[in-house]
Structure formats: C-alpha cells, structure tokens
Design a protein around this motif. Structure first.
Motif, PDB file in Angstrom:
ATOM      1  N   PHE A  83       0.806  -1.213   0.000  1.00 32.64           N
ATOM      2  CA  PHE A  83       0.000   0.000   0.000  1.00 32.64           C
ATOM      3  C   PHE A  83       0.843   1.268   0.000  1.00 32.64           C
ATOM      4  CE2 PHE A  83      -2.431  -3.351   2.073  1.00 32.64           C
ATOM      5  CZ  PHE A  83      -3.488  -3.429   1.189  1.00 32.64           C
ATOM      6  N   ILE A  84       2.105   1.156   0.359  1.00 36.06           N
ATOM      7  CA  ILE A  84       2.973   2.334   0.428  1.00 36.06           C
ATOM      8  C   ILE A  84       3.748   2.528  -0.868  1.00 36.06           C
ATOM      9  CG2 ILE A  84       4.989   3.271   1.619  1.00 36.06           C
ATOM     10  CD1 ILE A  84       3.905   1.945   4.159  1.00 36.06           C
ATOM     11  N   ASN A  85       4.132   1.442  -1.505  1.00 37.49           N
ATOM     12  CA  ASN A  85       4.986   1.495  -2.682  1.00 37.49           C
ATOM     13  C   ASN A  85       4.157   1.305  -3.954  1.00 37.49           C
ATOM     14  OD1 ASN A  85       7.050   1.304  -4.512  1.00 37.49           O
ATOM     15  ND2 ASN A  85       8.241  -0.132  -3.311  1.00 37.49           N
ATOM     16  N   GLU A  86       4.473   2.049  -4.996  1.00 39.79           N
ATOM     17  CA  GLU A  86       3.759   1.929  -6.270  1.00 39.79           C
ATOM     18  C   GLU A  86       4.410   0.937  -7.234  1.00 39.79           C
ATOM     19  OE1 GLU A  86       0.846   3.002  -7.393  1.00 39.79           O
ATOM     20  OE2 GLU A  86       0.493   3.804  -5.410  1.00 39.79           O
ATOM     21  N   ARG A  87       5.586   0.461  -6.926  1.00 41.01           N
ATOM     22  CA  ARG A  87       6.253  -0.508  -7.798  1.00 41.01           C
ATOM     23  C   ARG A  87       5.795  -1.914  -7.463  1.00 41.01           C
ATOM     24  NH1 ARG A  87      10.352   1.344 -10.763  1.00 41.01           N
ATOM     25  NH2 ARG A  87      11.151   3.410 -10.314  1.00 41.01           N
ATOM     26  N   LEU A  88       5.885  -2.807  -8.452  1.00 44.92           N
ATOM     27  CA  LEU A  88       5.519  -4.199  -8.214  1.00 44.92           C
ATOM     28  C   LEU A  88       6.605  -4.871  -7.384  1.00 44.92           C
ATOM     29  CD1 LEU A  88       4.183  -5.272 -11.708  1.00 44.92           C
ATOM     30  CD2 LEU A  88       2.873  -4.684  -9.685  1.00 44.92           C
ATOM     31  N   PHE A  89       6.230  -5.425  -6.266  1.00 46.44           N
ATOM     32  CA  PHE A  89       7.145  -6.125  -5.368  1.00 46.44           C
ATOM     33  C   PHE A  89       8.366  -5.267  -5.046  1.00 46.44           C
ATOM     34  CE2 PHE A  89       4.651  -9.399  -7.429  1.00 46.44           C
ATOM     35  CZ  PHE A  89       4.150 -10.044  -6.319  1.00 46.44           C
ATOM     36  N   VAL A  90       8.152  -4.028  -4.760  1.00 45.35           N
ATOM     37  CA  VAL A  90       9.100  -3.011  -4.307  1.00 45.35           C
ATOM     38  C   VAL A  90      10.099  -2.600  -5.376  1.00 45.35           C
ATOM     39  CG1 VAL A  90      10.800  -2.393  -2.549  1.00 45.35           C
ATOM     40  CG2 VAL A  90       8.857  -3.780  -1.924  1.00 45.35           C
ATOM     41  N   LEU A  91      10.669  -3.530  -6.119  1.00 49.71           N
ATOM     42  CA  LEU A  91      11.734  -3.201  -7.068  1.00 49.71           C
ATOM     43  C   LEU A  91      11.306  -3.285  -8.522  1.00 49.71           C
ATOM     44  CD1 LEU A  91      14.598  -5.186  -5.329  1.00 49.71           C
ATOM     45  CD2 LEU A  91      14.122  -2.744  -5.164  1.00 49.71           C
ATOM     46  N   GLY A  92      10.154  -3.835  -8.804  1.00 52.85           N
ATOM     47  CA  GLY A  92       9.720  -4.047 -10.180  1.00 52.85           C
ATOM     48  C   GLY A  92       9.255  -2.772 -10.868  1.00 52.85           C
TER      49      GLY A  92
END
Length: 107
Positions: free
Chosen positions: A22-31
């Motif tokens: 919910f905080i990050n907009e990238r897929l699986f943080v790094l994608g």
C-alpha cells in the motif's frame, strides 16, 4: 539468535511486509510501475506473497531454534487474519484517507 529476538524480528518483518503493497507503487518493491497506480488486485497479490515470505521466515527461525511444531488450519487462518490486521494502516492510508480536492483557479 535468541527466541525473543526471533519473535521480534518476525513481528517487525510482518508489519513492514503487510504495509509495503500500500505504500509502494512498484511491483514487489523493485519491479516496474504498472501504470500510474497499482490496481487493488496487484496489491492483494503482493500481500499474499509477502505473507508467505513472512511465514517462511518464521518457519526457518523456528527450525533454527529447535523442532518445528505441527500447525493445523487454525494456525494459518489466525496468521492470515493477523497479517490482514497488520496491513490496515497501509490500507487506510492508501484507500480511505480523505483527499482534499485541488482548489479551482476561479476560487
């Protein structure tokens, strides 16, 4: 690592992992970014994967301390409910907080 440190480590990892979708907009943080915003389906998939990784970490730490205890379906149901509860701050921040509309240029 002591048993107390292992428990605290799993709890901290669970809180962080439950809120990451919910905080990050990238897929699986790094994608890559899946467009301007991730859909709720992507966030739900990430939540399930992070829950599995957290349970895996807990199992590894439990096995390193001693013999793993057998768990029934009740353990997994309670764990899923706990993980969803830990994700509630991120869900509220992403989906339920009130966004103030932009003032129009004529105001």
């Amino acid at each position: 690592m002591t048993q107390t440190a292992s428990v605290w480590l799993v709890l901290v990892v669970a809180v962080v992992a439950a809120n990451l979708p919910f905080i990050n907009e990238r897929l699986f943080v790094l994608g890559p970014r899946p467009g301007p915003q991730k859909t709720f389906g992507w966030r739900l998939l990430e939540l399930v994967v992070y829950a599995g990784l957290t349970w895996g970490l807990g199992s590894v730490l439990e096995a390193s301390i001693g013999q793993r205890s057998p768990q029934g379906w009740e353990f997994y149901a309670a764990g899923a409910c706990l993980f969803i509860t830990l994700a509630s701050p991120g869900f509220v921040w992403r989906h339920l907080r009130r966004r103030h509309p932009e003032p129009s240029p004529h105001d």
